[in-house]
Design an enzyme around this catalytic site. Structure first.
Site, PDB file in Angstrom:
ATOM      1  N   GLY A 148     -10.572  59.424  56.745  1.00 29.85           N
ATOM      2  CA  GLY A 148      -9.309  58.728  57.015  1.00 29.85           C
ATOM      3  C   GLY A 148      -9.395  57.237  56.691  1.00 29.85           C
TER       4      GLY A 148
ATOM      5  N   HIS B 281      -2.210  54.795  38.425  1.00 26.79           N
ATOM      6  CA  HIS B 281      -2.885  54.519  37.148  1.00 26.79           C
ATOM      7  C   HIS B 281      -1.946  53.863  36.138  1.00 26.79           C
ATOM      8  CE1 HIS B 281      -6.455  57.515  37.889  1.00 26.79           C
ATOM      9  NE2 HIS B 281      -6.450  56.493  38.717  1.00 26.79           N
TER      10      HIS B 281
ATOM     11  N   ASN C 189     -17.739  55.279  43.499  1.00 27.55           N
ATOM     12  CA  ASN C 189     -17.546  53.858  43.803  1.00 27.55           C
ATOM     13  C   ASN C 189     -18.563  52.952  43.122  1.00 27.55           C
ATOM     14  OD1 ASN C 189     -15.450  54.532  45.556  1.00 27.55           O
ATOM     15  ND2 ASN C 189     -16.826  54.709  47.316  1.00 27.55           N
TER      16      ASN C 189
ATOM     17  N   HIS D 242      -9.764  55.356  48.141  1.00 21.82           N
ATOM     18  CA  HIS D 242     -11.132  55.834  48.397  1.00 21.82           C
ATOM     19  C   HIS D 242     -11.523  55.661  49.864  1.00 21.82           C
ATOM     20  CE1 HIS D 242     -12.660  55.845  43.933  1.00 21.82           C
ATOM     21  NE2 HIS D 242     -11.480  56.429  44.082  1.00 21.82           N
TER      22      HIS D 242
ATOM     23  N   ARG E 268      -7.054  51.014  44.764  1.00 25.38           N
ATOM     24  CA  ARG E 268      -8.092  52.028  44.576  1.00 25.38           C
ATOM     25  C   ARG E 268      -9.027  52.078  45.785  1.00 25.38           C
ATOM     26  NH1 ARG E 268     -13.057  52.797  40.916  1.00 25.38           N
ATOM     27  NH2 ARG E 268     -13.090  55.068  40.715  1.00 25.38           N
TER      28      ARG E 268
HETATM   29  C1  HEM Z   1      -6.021  62.075  41.055  1.00 27.25           C
HETATM   30  C2  HEM Z   1      -7.307  61.826  41.073  1.00 27.25           C
HETATM   31  C3  HEM Z   1      -7.890  60.518  40.621  1.00 27.25           C
HETATM   32  C4  HEM Z   1      -8.989  60.377  39.833  1.00 27.25           C
HETATM   33  C5  HEM Z   1      -9.836  61.487  39.261  1.00 27.25           C
HETATM   34  C6  HEM Z   1      -9.190  58.966  39.624  1.00 27.25           C
HETATM   35  C7  HEM Z   1     -10.225  58.409  38.893  1.00 27.25           C
HETATM   36  C8  HEM Z   1     -10.299  57.092  38.506  1.00 27.25           C
HETATM   37  C9  HEM Z   1     -11.291  56.548  37.615  1.00 27.25           C
HETATM   38  C10 HEM Z   1     -12.438  57.311  36.988  1.00 27.25           C
HETATM   39  C11 HEM Z   1     -11.005  55.237  37.431  1.00 27.25           C
HETATM   40  C12 HEM Z   1     -11.775  54.228  36.563  1.00 27.25           C
HETATM   41  C13 HEM Z   1     -12.824  53.490  37.386  1.00 27.25           C
HETATM   42  C14 HEM Z   1     -13.713  52.653  36.537  1.00 27.25           C
HETATM   43  O1  HEM Z   1     -14.094  53.081  35.436  1.00 27.25           O
HETATM   44  O2  HEM Z   1     -14.093  51.545  36.977  1.00 27.25           O
HETATM   45  C15 HEM Z   1      -9.846  54.948  38.223  1.00 27.25           C
HETATM   46  C16 HEM Z   1      -9.260  53.708  38.320  1.00 27.25           C
HETATM   47  C17 HEM Z   1      -8.202  53.440  39.143  1.00 27.25           C
HETATM   48  N1  HEM Z   1      -7.634  54.281  40.074  1.00 27.25           N
HETATM   49 FE1  HEM Z   1      -7.890  56.266  40.147  1.00 27.25          FE
HETATM   50  N2  HEM Z   1      -8.216  58.277  40.281  1.00 27.25           N
HETATM   51  C18 HEM Z   1      -7.407  59.180  40.916  1.00 27.25           C
HETATM   52  C19 HEM Z   1      -6.339  58.873  41.735  1.00 27.25           C
HETATM   53  C20 HEM Z   1      -5.971  57.602  42.104  1.00 27.25           C
HETATM   54  C21 HEM Z   1      -5.074  57.279  43.174  1.00 27.25           C
HETATM   55  C22 HEM Z   1      -4.417  58.303  44.098  1.00 27.25           C
HETATM   56  C23 HEM Z   1      -4.972  55.925  43.207  1.00 27.25           C
HETATM   57  C24 HEM Z   1      -4.182  55.060  44.144  1.00 27.25           C
HETATM   58  C25 HEM Z   1      -3.150  55.455  44.853  1.00 27.25           C
HETATM   59  C26 HEM Z   1      -5.788  55.403  42.133  1.00 27.25           C
HETATM   60  C27 HEM Z   1      -5.895  54.073  41.774  1.00 27.25           C
HETATM   61  C28 HEM Z   1      -6.664  53.604  40.722  1.00 27.25           C
HETATM   62  C29 HEM Z   1      -6.552  52.264  40.169  1.00 27.25           C
HETATM   63  C30 HEM Z   1      -5.544  51.205  40.540  1.00 27.25           C
HETATM   64  C31 HEM Z   1      -7.542  52.150  39.175  1.00 27.25           C
HETATM   65  C32 HEM Z   1      -7.875  50.923  38.312  1.00 27.25           C
HETATM   66  C33 HEM Z   1      -8.994  50.121  38.983  1.00 27.25           C
HETATM   67  C34 HEM Z   1      -9.487  48.951  38.169  1.00 27.25           C
HETATM   68  O3  HEM Z   1      -8.749  48.344  37.407  1.00 27.25           O
HETATM   69  O4  HEM Z   1     -10.676  48.646  38.340  1.00 27.25           O
HETATM   70  N3  HEM Z   1      -6.412  56.449  41.525  1.00 27.25           N
HETATM   71  N4  HEM Z   1      -9.441  56.094  38.881  1.00 27.25           N
END
Ligand code: HEM
Ligand SMILES: *[C@@H]1O[C@H](CO)[C@@H](O)[C@H](O)[C@H]1NC(C)=O
Length: 317
Positions: free
Chosen positions: A71, A192, A93, A65, A61
Site C-alpha cells: 500500500g 507514460h 527500482n 511503486h 512513478r
Molecule cells: C502497466 C505497467 C507498467 C510498467 C510495466 C511500467 C514500466 C516502466 C518502465 C520500464 C519505465 C522506464 C524506467 C527507466 O528505464 O528508468 C517506466 C517509466 C515510467 N513509468 Fe511506468 N510502468 C507501468 C505503469 C506505470 C504507472 C501505473 C505509472 C503511474 C501512474 C507509471 C509511471 C511512469 C513514469 C512517469 C515513468 C517515467 C519515469 C522517468 O522519466 O524516469 N508507470 N515505467
C-alpha cells in the site's frame, strides 16, 4: 419489528466496519493541523518542475511503486537498515526510480511549518498530483491520512511491480491483485505520456517485436543496441514528452509504444477499444485517470499496521 431493528443494527455495524477497514483517508485530514500544506507542496513542486519537468515523472512513478508494495505507505522511500533491505534496490527500482531527494526536500519544507504531522506517504501523494497538474494533466482530490511504514519490502517489490516485458495477461493480473481492474490499468498506464525509459527496458521491443512502426524502431535502434547496453534513453511518448495529455494512446494506435508492455494494451486484445477511445477523447482519459489515481492512492497496508509519521522520509523515526 424486533427482527427488522436487529437487521438494521447489523447493517449499521457492517457499514461502520467497512468504513474502518477501507480507510480513514479524507481530503481534509490536515486542514486544521497543517493548513499551509498544499501551498507549500505546490510551490516546491512548481520550482522543481520548472528546473526539470522530469521531476513530475519521477514522483508519479515513485507513488505507483510505493502503492503497489504494502500500500501507499512511503516504504519505497526508506534506505536499507540492519533490519530490512531497501526497495530502492529492487529490480524495478534499482538505477531507475528517481526523485528521492526531491521528496526528502519537500518533506523538509513541510516539517518546517508542521513538525511531525504529515506523513511521507501523503507528501508523495500530494506532490504527485501537483506534478501532473503542472504538466497540464487532470487534477483530482487527494485523499490524505496515510501513515508511514516502519519497514521496507524489497522482495514484494520484486514480485508485485509489473515489468516492461510482461504481456497483457500478466499486467491485468498484477493490477487485479491490487484491486485495480483492466480499465484502471489502461488509464493509469497513460502516465507514460511523460518521462523516459532506458535502453535496456525497450531493447527487445525495438529489435524483436513485430507490432512496431518500422521507422520508429529503426530510429531507436541507432542508439539502443540489442544488448540493451549503452545508456541511451527515449521518451515514453515521443509526440509530446512533457505534456500530460492523451498522445500516449495515439502513439499506441500508431504502433509506437516504446515498451513492450505499453504496446500490449493495443495489440488485438481486450484493451484495444479503450485505448482507441482515450486516443480520441482526452476528457474520457482524464476522468478515468483521475479516478484510478484516487483508487490506487487508497491502497493501504493491512489493517492493524499502525505505522508512524516519519520525520525524515529515508528513515524510520
Ligand atoms: C502497466 C505497467 C507498467 C510498467 C510495466 C511500467 C514500466 C516502466 C518502465 C520500464 C519505465 C522506464 C524506467 C527507466 O528505464 O528508468 C517506466 C517509466 C515510467 N513509468 Fe511506468 N510502468 C507501468 C505503469 C506505470 C504507472 C501505473 C505509472 C503511474 C501512474 C507509471 C509511471 C511512469 C513514469 C512517469 C515513468 C517515467 C519515469 C522517468 O522519466 O524516469 N508507470 N515505467
Ligand atoms: C543495483 O545496481 C547496482 C549498480 O548497477 C548494482 O551494482 C547492484 O548489484 C544492483 N542491486 C541489486 C540488488 O540488484
Amino acid at each position: 419489528m424486533a427482527l427488522k431493528s436487529s437487521s438494521l443494527l447489523l447493517l449499521l455495524l457492517l457499514v461502520s466496519a467497512t468504513a474502518l477497514v477501507s480507510g480513514h483517508l479524507s481530503p481534509t485530514f490536515y486542514s486544521s493541523t497543517c493548513p499551509g500544506l498544499r501551498r507549500t507542496v505546490r510551490s516546491a513542486m512548481a520550482e522543481a518542475v520548472r528546473q526539470n519537468p522530469r521531476n513530475a515523472a519521477f514522483l508519479i512513478r515513485l507513488f505507483f511503486h510505493d502503492c503497489f508494495v504494502n500500500g501507499c505507505d512511503g516504504s519505497i522511500l526508506l534506505d536499507s537498515t540492519a533490519a530490512f533491505a531497501s526497495e530502492k534496490f529492487a529490480l524495478p527500482n534499482n538505477n531507475s526510480a528517481r526523485g528521492f531527494e526531491l521528496v526528502d526536500a519537500i518533506k523538509a519544507r513541510v516539517e518546517a511549518i508542521c513538525p511531525a504531522t504529515v506523513s511521507c506517504a501523503d507528501v508523495l501523494a500530494l506532490s504527485t498530483q501537483e506534478g501532473v497538474a503542472l504538466l497540464g494533466g487532470p487534477t483530482w482530490t487527494v485523499e490524505l491520512g496515510r501513515r508511514d511504514s516502519r519497514a521496507a519490502f524489497q522482495s514484494a517489490a520484486n514480485k508485485e511491480i509489473p515489468s516492461p516485458f510482461d504481456d497483457l495477461k500478466e499486467l491485468v493480473a498484477l493490477f487485479r491483485a491490487k484491486g485495480l481492474d483492466a480499465r484502471d490499468m489502461t488509464a493509469l498506464s497513460g502516465a507514460h505520456t511523460i518521462g523516459q525509459a532506458q535502453c535496456f527496458t525497450y531493447a527487445p521491443r525495438i529489435h524483436e517485436d513485430r507490432n512496431i512502426d518500422g521507422g520508429f524502431a529503426a530510429r531507436l535502434r541507432r542508439t539502443c543496441p540489442a544488448s540493451g547496453r549503452g545508456g541511451a534513453r527515449a521518451p515514453l511518448d515521443s509526440r509530446t514528452p512533457y505534456r500530460f495529455d492523451n498522445a500516449f494512446y495515439q502513439e499506441l494506435v500508431a504502433k509506437r509504444g516504446l515498451l513492450h508492455s505499453d504496446q500490449e494494451l493495443f495489440n488485438g486484445g481486450s484493451q484495444d477499444k479503450l485505448v482507441r477511445r482515450y486516443s480520441t477523447d482526452a476528457a474520457a482519459f482524464e476522468r478515468d485517470f483521475a479516478a484510478a489515481m484516487v483508487k490506487m492512492g487508497a491502497l493501504l497496508p493491512r489493517p492493524g499496521t499502525k505505522g508512524e509519521i516519519r520525520r525524515k522520509c529515508n528513515r524510520i523515526n
